[in-house]
Every structure is written in structure tokens, then in C-alpha cells.
Motif scaffolding. Structure first.
Motif: not given
Ligand SMILES: Cc1cc2nc3c(=O)[nH]c(=O)nc-3n(C[C@H](O)[C@H](O)[C@H](O)COP(=O)(O)OP(=O)(O)OC[C@H]3O[C@@H](n4cnc5c(N)ncnc54)[C@H](O)[C@@H]3O)c2cc1C
Length: 435
Positions: A301-303, A82, A338-339, A342-343, A318
């Protein structure tokens, strides 16, 4: 360009969220205001166009905290994390990075910074309610809490020192268990078992639209928003007489530098060397998808912040420390996507009806986590309103009040020494007063 009748007016440089709030606050106090920006108000060129949408009265924590330095080698090695800094850019960014790490070298420093940040963001929501109503867009300020979701409750508890600082400032969080989270955000991955909510936070349902509405309000009140780039200042006998723009002179009695990441270049012309770095961030705007967030949510988790925006939703996140004019690295936008996928497991980014727009913006960041608010060293009629890093929208209205007080030669409601450009000098002078 117009100008003959502008003596006595204020020129605000930058039509991002900070400049627009400053302009409106000056106008509210009876000043004639002209905003200069080469791009449209809240346009794609500005960070205010594409941020994570959070108006957060609890945005108190600076990015630099004790122990962060241990993670720097990892940031250099992991281009998918991140936070990223290319080893190639390290020599150029090292002076800023050293100051940044030193600013967060003890929890005492971090807590002092948090108090100063809180003074700027704690009233943000009532300010946004007021301005959005005045601008005729109250529906853009969504007051249904700011939720952060975690895979496990323990992940949240890991940030105990931060939680202590927030608690001492009186900032409360509501805890949300899995079942309630599911009801609130049915498209979220089931793996998220816990969430917190900042109940008195809000988010913008259209970040660019909000800026456009502020600009329209300013124009209705007799102000102007002109397509021009400020390039310097005309100072005679120590007094500001005009802002030099790329298409002519703009006579004025005061100017405000609110040019986001480009502000340091202008401040340097006035004798102030402000270490400003771009913490670049990326967003993807997804339209045509059958799933999405119902409210604004941070996926811890992915911020990334995932928020409904016109025509779909936006995932933003990011931190990439990089020179301002370096070309965007669109792989970082793909990491955000991508994050998001996933979410939101139902998100099919390959489906023909799904469109993804990628964007990069500059968080204008000082190393010590505080913006620059105050007077220029060589000309007290030029005022600073920049360097708000991760929290410009949350701090803009309070910044505007402080700057408007300075323009009126009033004593501002806050001691501005900790926010002054002079704090970066080797031997900082005492805070300057009006002549
Ligand atoms: C991915 C991402 C997510 C974020 N999420 C959040 C969030 O959820 N909440 C939050 O509070 N903050 C968030 N931020 C930070 C926020 O976007 C910034 O703090 C804020 O937008 C800065 O506003 P600004 O008005 O200072 O600068 P900008 O919005 O960049 O505006 C500056 C303007 O000045 C103009 N300008 C530059 N040079 C000149 C010149 N010489 N003459 C005239 N005009 C000039 C530019 O064209 C620009 O329009 C995020 C940022 C990013 C990148």
C-alpha cells in the motif's frame, strides 16, 4: 596519483554495486583493476548505500506499463503519493518522460523488456552467494524469500497482466495467508491479510557493508580503490590511453563507466547521448525502536521496502522524477516514515530513544527500463555498465560478466544490441564489434 605501471590495466569509474562487481569480475579474469570514486565504496553518495536491499531474480517488470500515462496528472497533483513529479520540472523532464511512456505503451513491449531484464537478474542469487563467500560476508545475503504484503488478496490479483508475464518466464510466487504472515512478521499491522513470496530471492542485511566487503576483496586481490573523480578520457589514434581524473592521469587499456546517475555526462564525451533520469528515492533508517521487521518486506500500500539493517531497520521507497542536482525534498522521506508507522503500528517515532536518519539516492534510469551495457561509440575500449534504474543490485553480477567478456574481446553470452547506447540514436547502428 599512481599510474606509470598501469598500462594494460582497467579503470572502473564508480564504486557502487555495479562498478564493484565489474571490478571483481575483471580481476577474476586476471586484469589489474583500479576503481575511481570521489566517495567511499558504497558510501552515502551512491544509490548502492541506501536501497531497499532486495536482490530480486524476478525484478523483470519495467516501471512504464500500459495505462500509466493516465496517472501522470495525478502524479503532478499529489505530492504525497508514491510517485511524484513537480510541475515546475516537467518541461525539463518531458523528453525523457515521453520516451518512458512510449516504452510501456503495449504489453508486447513490456514483455520483451521483461525478458531482457530477466536475462540479467535470473542468476543473481547464486552470484551473490559466491561473491559474499569470497568476500567473507556470507551472512549478509539473507535467503529467506522476498515477501510483499497486501491488505487484501484482491489488490494482488489486480496486477494480472504482470502476473502473466512472470508466469511465462517461469517465475513462481508462493502465497502466504494471514496466520502464517503473522507468525513471520509479528509487528506488522493486522490489516495485512495476504502476502506473496519470491522464494528464491534474497536481501542484503547491510547494503553498504556488502559494498565495503567487495572493495576489500578487490584490494586483497591486488586491486585499488582510489578517491578520485573521472573527468574525461585521453584517446590517441582512436585508442584509449588513460582516464583523466581530477587529480591526474590514469593510464589504462580499458575503462568502464559505472558512475550511476553521473554516467551520461561521461558517455557524452564519447559521442553517446543517453537519456538518463534520476528516479530519486528516499529512505529512513530507524534505530532504537522496539518494533521492526524480522525479514525484508514490501508494504504494497505504501510501496516501501522495510528491511532489518545494522542498528535497526530501513524503510525505503518513493519515486520522485527530478533534476539530478535539485535539493532533496525531505518531506518525501517523511512520507516513507509515515507508511512505515502505518505498517508497524507499535512504532513510536516521537519516543526519545528512537532516532531517524533520512537519506535520498538516485536510481539511474533509462526510459526503456534496460541498462546500458556495451562499447562507447568513439572508443571501443571504453565500456558502459550503467542505467540499472530500480534493479542495479539485482543485475550487477550479470552486467559484470558481460562487460568483462567485452574487455577480453570475447563474444558476450547475450546479444547486447538491446542494451547498447546506440539504441537511443535516431538511426541506431548495428551493434558494434571489437575492432
Ligand atoms: C530508495 C531506493 C530503493 C531501491 N531499492 C532497490 C532494491 O531493493 N533492489 C534493487 O535491486 N535496486 C534498488 N534500488 C536501485 C539501486 O539502488 C540502484 O540501481 C543501484 O544502486 C545503482 O548502482 P550503481 O553502481 O549503478 O550506482 P551508484 O550506487 O550510485 O554508484 C555510482 C558511483 O559512481 C560514483 N561516481 C559518479 N561520478 C563519478 C565520476 N565522475 N568519477 C568517479 N566516480 C563517480 C558515485 O560517487 C557513486 O559512488 C533502489 C534505489 C533507491 C534510491
Amino acid at each position: 596519483m599512481g599510474g606509470e605501471n598501469m598500462t594494460g590495466s582497467c579503470v572502473v569509474i564508480g564504486a557502487g554495486i555495479v562498478g564493484l562487481h565489474v571490478a571483481l569480475e575483471l580481476q577474476r579474469r586476471g586484469r589489474q583493476v583500479v576503481v575511481l570514486d570521489p566517495g567511499p565504496a558504497g558510501g552515502r553518495q551512491s544509490a548502492s548505500y541506501g536501497h531497499g536491499a532486495w536482490i530480486n531474480p524476478a525484478s523483470v517488470m519495467p516501471t512504464s506499463v500500459p495505462g500509466l500515462w493516465k496517472k501522470v496528472p495525478g502524479f503532478l497533483m499529489d505530492p504525497t503519493g508514491p510517485f511524484y513529479l513537480s510541475p515546475m520540472d516537467l518541461p525539463r523532464l518531458a523528453p525523457w518522460l515521453v520516451r518512458f511512456l512510449l516504452a510501456g505503451s503495449s504489453w508486447e513491449k513490456v514483455e520483451a523488456c521483461a525478458r531482457r531484464r530477466y536475462a540479467l537478474c535470473r542468476d543473481a542469487i547464486s552470484d551473490y552467494v559466491r561473491w559474499s563467500e569470497a568476500a567473507g560476508v556470507p551472512e549478509l545475503v539473507r535467503r529467506d524469500g522476498l515477501v510483499t504484503v497486501f491488505r487484501r488478496r484482491e489488490t494482488y490479483l489486480a496486477g494480472k497482466a504482470e502476473a502473466g508475464i512472470r508466469a511465462r518466464l517461469g517465475i513462481g510466487l508462493r502465497e502466504i495467508e494471514a496466520a502464517d504472515l503473522r507468525a513471520r512478521e509479528p509487528d506488522l499491522a493486522e490489516g495485512y491479510g495476504f502476502a506473496t513470496s519470491i522464494e528464491d530471492g534474497a536481501w542484503l542485511a547491510d547494503t553498504a557493508g556488502y559494498c565495503q566487503a567487495l572493495a576489500a576483496l578487490l584490494v586483497r586481490g591486488g586491486g585499488e580503490v582510489l578517491a578520485a573523480r573521472a573527468i574525461g578520457f585521453r584517446i590517441e589514434a582512436g585508442r584509449l590511453v588513460a582516464v583523466e581524473a581530477d587529480n591526474g592521469l590514469m593510464p589504462c587499456s580499458h575503462a568502464v563507466i559505472a558512475a550511476g546517475i553521473r554516467s551520461d555526462v561521461l558517455a557524452r564525451k564519447l559521442g553517446d547521448r543517453v537519456p538518463l533520469a534520476s528516479e530519486r528515492g528516499y529512505h529512513v533508517h530507524v534505530s532504537g525502536a522496539s518494533v521492526g521487521p524480522r525479514h525484508s518486506v514490501i508494504l504494497s500500500d505504501g510501496k516501501i521496502a522495510v528491511s532489518p539493517q545494522p542498528g535497526g531497520f530501513r524503510a525505503a521507497g518513493q519515486v520522485e522524477l527530478a533534476p539530478v542536482d535539485k535539493a532533496p525534498d525531505w518531506r518525501r522521506a517523511d512520507i516513507v516514515l509515515h507508511h512505515a508507522a502505518r505498517g508497524l503500528p507499535g512504532l513510536d517515532t516521537g519516543a526519545p530513544e528512537v532516532r531517524v536518519d533520512r537519506w535520498m539516492g538516485h536510481r539511474p534510469s533509462t526510459p526503456d527500463g534496460l541498462p546500458v551495457i556495451g562499447r562507447a561509440r568513439r572508443c571501443v575500449q571504453v565500456l558502459y555498465a550503467f542505467g540499472h534504474g530500480h534493479a542495479g543490485p539485482s543485475m550487477a553480477p550479470a552486467t559484470a560478466r558481460l562487460v568483462a567478456a567485452l574487455a577480453a574481446d570475447e563474444v558476450p553470452a547475450l546479444d547486447l544490441a538491446p542494451y547498447s547506447a546506440g539504441r537511443f540514436r535516431l538511426f541506431p547502428a548495428a551493434a558494434r564489434r571489437t575492432p
